[in-house]
Scaffold this active site. Structure first.
Site, PDB file in Angstrom:
ATOM      1  CD  GLU A 177       8.375  -4.306  -6.293  1.00  0.00           C
ATOM      2  OE1 GLU A 177       7.167  -4.516  -6.371  1.00  0.00           O
ATOM      3  OE2 GLU A 177       8.860  -3.365  -5.650  1.00  0.00           O
TER       4      GLU A 177
ATOM      5  CD1 TRP B 218      -2.205  -2.022   0.327  1.00  0.00           C
ATOM      6  CD2 TRP B 218      -3.157  -1.021   2.087  1.00  0.00           C
ATOM      7  NE1 TRP B 218      -3.365  -2.712   0.628  1.00  0.00           N
ATOM      8  CE2 TRP B 218      -3.963  -2.120   1.705  1.00  0.00           C
ATOM      9  CE3 TRP B 218      -3.561  -0.248   3.178  1.00  0.00           C
ATOM     10  CZ2 TRP B 218      -5.138  -2.446   2.371  1.00  0.00           C
ATOM     11  CZ3 TRP B 218      -4.731  -0.576   3.854  1.00  0.00           C
ATOM     12  CH2 TRP B 218      -5.512  -1.670   3.442  1.00  0.00           C
TER      13      TRP B 218
ATOM     14  N   GLY C 207       5.182   2.125 -10.669  1.00  0.00           N
ATOM     15  CA  GLY C 207       4.348   3.324 -10.666  1.00  0.00           C
ATOM     16  C   GLY C 207       4.409   4.113 -11.965  1.00  0.00           C
TER      17      GLY C 207
ATOM     18  CG  HIS D  77       9.731  -1.044  -2.254  1.00  0.00           C
ATOM     19  ND1 HIS D  77       9.844   0.134  -2.969  1.00  0.00           N
ATOM     20  CD2 HIS D  77       8.754  -1.759  -2.841  1.00  0.00           C
ATOM     21  CE1 HIS D  77       8.946   0.119  -3.945  1.00  0.00           C
ATOM     22  NE2 HIS D  77       8.271  -1.008  -3.893  1.00  0.00           N
TER      23      HIS D  77
ATOM     24  N   GLY E 127       1.528  -2.513  -6.259  1.00  0.00           N
ATOM     25  CA  GLY E 127       1.412  -1.196  -5.652  1.00  0.00           C
ATOM     26  C   GLY E 127       0.048  -0.591  -5.937  1.00  0.00           C
ATOM     27  N   GLY E 128      -0.009   0.280  -6.929  1.00  0.00           N
ATOM     28  CA  GLY E 128      -1.236   1.033  -7.229  1.00  0.00           C
ATOM     29  C   GLY E 128      -2.503   0.188  -7.280  1.00  0.00           C
TER      30      GLY E 128
HETATM   31  P1  13P Z   1       3.119  -0.345  -8.824  1.00  0.00           P
HETATM   32  O1  13P Z   1       2.306  -1.600  -8.912  1.00  0.00           O
HETATM   33  O2  13P Z   1       2.322   0.858  -8.397  1.00  0.00           O
HETATM   34  O3  13P Z   1       3.947  -0.110 -10.048  1.00  0.00           O
HETATM   35  O4  13P Z   1       4.157  -0.570  -7.611  1.00  0.00           O
HETATM   36  C1  13P Z   1       4.896  -1.734  -7.585  1.00  0.00           C
HETATM   37  C2  13P Z   1       5.608  -1.793  -6.291  1.00  0.00           C
HETATM   38  O5  13P Z   1       6.514  -1.007  -6.027  1.00  0.00           O
HETATM   39  C3  13P Z   1       5.171  -2.784  -5.307  1.00  0.00           C
HETATM   40  O6  13P Z   1       6.062  -2.871  -4.258  1.00  0.00           O
END
Ligand code: 13P
Length: 255
Positions: free
Chosen positions: A170, A14, A176, A98, A237-238
């Site tokens: 990632e 989140w 994002g 992260h 994330g989003g």
């Molecule tokens: P998004 O899914 O918003 O690109 O973020 C990925 C993320 O950093 C999950 O830890």
């Protein structure tokens, strides 16, 4: 390597979103969306949301995680949170390393390693994040860099403790941004991570390791990414902030 031997895990990160009251609302919406899941489901909330997240998810299939943890047990570390503080609340997972913490908060491979060992010693399950920047990808050093991040993060982690580690690949350039790694790009790096684990530990440890992809993963691209032989889940994330979208990704991982 047999994918069926591993548990798929979809985790929502989140980030710095949702007050405790908003978290309660989102969890109410999430519970029915993911109740039939045939995969692990985790939500990693801000620290202040953890008590409400643990109480709201009690008796459901949703597990709760934090987004960081300090490596010391206690002491003069203003603003930090220890692993024991998390486990006492009923938190089961923690995201470590992260890229946003590496980028904005001075996290290094060495501090990632300290956090990983402290978290595992306290009985937390770790979601360890690795990944390259756009420049690093363009330099052609993705495989080497991710291998090194993985190796340093796992110094001092036994094969038994590795069972409590998930690795999330990632690519920083995909976070994002709406830019997703192609399924082939993501598979390539996840396969490389599994090979690193086989060389550090054993083939069976590598085969059992859950490896997630994260970076603009959403309801539309989840199927293709999750179909890859070395991608066992996602760190979202989003899309984890919208119950129907997160639910759709969980359903894709449950197929
Ligand atoms: P998004 O899914 O918003 O690109 O973020 C990925 C993320 O950093 C999950 O830890």
């Amino acid at each position: 390597m047999n994918k069926a031997k591993r548990q798929a895990v979809i985790a929502g990160n989140w980030k710095m979103n949702k007050t405790a009251a908003e978290a309660a609302e989102l969890i109410n919406e999430l519970i029915p969306e993911v109740s039939g899941a045939d995969c692990g489901v985790v939500i990693c909330t801000p620290f202040t949301d953890l008590p409400v997240a643990v109480s709201k998810t009690a008796g459901t299939n949703i597990k709760v995680g934090a987004q960081n943890v300090h490596f010391e047990k206690s002491g003069a570390f203003t603003g930090e949170i220890s692993a024991d503080m998390l486990t006492e609340l009923g938190v089961e997972y923690v995201v470590i390393g992260h890229s946003e913490r590496r980028q904005y908060f001075g996290e290094t491979d060495v501090t990632v390693n300290k956090r990983v060992t402290a978290a595992l010693a306290a009985g937390l399950k770790v979601i360890l994040c690795v990944g390259e920047s756009k420049t690093e990808r363009e330099q052609g050093i993705t495989a080497e860099l991710v291998a090194l991040q993985t190796k340093i993060a796992l110094i001092g982690v036994s094969e038994a403790d590795l069972a409590n580690v998930i690795i999330a690949y990632e690519p920083v350039w995909a976070i994002g941004t709406g830019l997703t790694a192609t399924a082939e790009q993501a598979e390539d790096v996840c396969k490389g991570i599994r090979e690193v684990i086989a060389s550090l530990y054993s083939n069976s440890a590598a085969e059992a390791l859950t490896i997630q992809y994260g970076g603009s993963m959403n309801a539309k691209n989840a199927d293709e990414l999750l179909a890859m032989p070395n991608i066992d889940g996602g760190l979202i994330g989003g899309a984890s902030l919208k119950a129907p979208d997160f639910g759709a990704i969980v359903k894709a991982a449950s197929k």
